[in-house]
Scaffold this motif. Structure first.
Motif, PDB file in Angstrom:
ATOM      1  N   SER A  14      -4.341 -22.848  10.107  1.00 29.44           N
ATOM      2  CA  SER A  14      -3.232 -22.747  11.062  1.00 29.44           C
ATOM      3  C   SER A  14      -2.915 -21.311  11.454  1.00 29.44           C
ATOM      4  N   GLU A  15      -2.938 -20.421  10.473  1.00 28.63           N
ATOM      5  CA  GLU A  15      -2.605 -19.023  10.778  1.00 28.63           C
ATOM      6  C   GLU A  15      -3.625 -18.398  11.723  1.00 28.63           C
ATOM      7  N   LYS A  16      -4.903 -18.636  11.473  1.00 24.07           N
ATOM      8  CA  LYS A  16      -5.946 -18.078  12.343  1.00 24.07           C
ATOM      9  C   LYS A  16      -5.894 -18.709  13.726  1.00 24.07           C
ATOM     10  N   ILE A  17      -5.630 -20.002  13.777  1.00 27.00           N
ATOM     11  CA  ILE A  17      -5.495 -20.676  15.067  1.00 27.00           C
ATOM     12  C   ILE A  17      -4.332 -20.071  15.846  1.00 27.00           C
ATOM     13  N   ALA A  18      -3.205 -19.825  15.177  1.00 30.82           N
ATOM     14  CA  ALA A  18      -2.037 -19.237  15.832  1.00 30.82           C
ATOM     15  C   ALA A  18      -2.348 -17.841  16.361  1.00 30.82           C
ATOM     16  N   VAL A  19      -3.053 -17.044  15.579  1.00 31.60           N
ATOM     17  CA  VAL A  19      -3.391 -15.681  16.011  1.00 31.60           C
ATOM     18  C   VAL A  19      -4.315 -15.723  17.226  1.00 31.60           C
ATOM     19  N   MET A  20      -5.332 -16.563  17.197  1.00 30.09           N
ATOM     20  CA  MET A  20      -6.256 -16.649  18.322  1.00 30.09           C
ATOM     21  C   MET A  20      -5.546 -17.154  19.577  1.00 30.09           C
ATOM     22  N   ALA A  21      -4.684 -18.151  19.423  1.00 27.99           N
ATOM     23  CA  ALA A  21      -3.931 -18.660  20.569  1.00 27.99           C
ATOM     24  C   ALA A  21      -3.007 -17.572  21.125  1.00 27.99           C
ATOM     25  N   ALA A  22      -2.349 -16.825  20.239  1.00 27.86           N
ATOM     26  CA  ALA A  22      -1.462 -15.745  20.682  1.00 27.86           C
ATOM     27  C   ALA A  22      -2.238 -14.666  21.433  1.00 27.86           C
ATOM     28  N   LEU A  23      -3.423 -14.345  20.959  1.00 27.75           N
ATOM     29  CA  LEU A  23      -4.254 -13.356  21.657  1.00 27.75           C
ATOM     30  C   LEU A  23      -4.647 -13.854  23.040  1.00 27.75           C
ATOM     31  N   ASN A  24      -4.980 -15.111  23.156  1.00 28.82           N
ATOM     32  CA  ASN A  24      -5.342 -15.674  24.457  1.00 28.82           C
ATOM     33  C   ASN A  24      -4.156 -15.686  25.410  1.00 28.82           C
TER      34      ASN A  24
END
Length: 74
Positions: A52-62
């Protein structure tokens, strides 16, 4: 703007969060949460990002990249 903050329930990747906001910000908060949730689901569904944390970071970057690109175009 109203100073009276109320808890608003949002859901990100099937997890519920309570976020305090004023009544006049509620619509924007819900729309933002829905947009972010969709971006997180896109990341999760690629199968390339786990956790979840990595998914959140990648989504935030996008989302940040989209925002910066739109600001540059305007």
């Amino acid at each position: 703007m109203s100073k009276n903050r109320q808890p608003v329930s949002i859901t990100l990747l099937d997890k519920e969060y309570l976020v305090g906001c004023s009544e006049d910000e509620k619509g924007d908060l819900i729309a933002s949460a829905n947009y972010l949730n969709n971006k997180m689901i896109e990341q999760r569904d690629t199968g390339k990002v786990v956790g979840s944390e990595k998914i959140a970071v990648m989504a935030a970057l996008n989302v940040a990249s989209e925002f910066l690109r739109l600001n540059t175009e305007n």
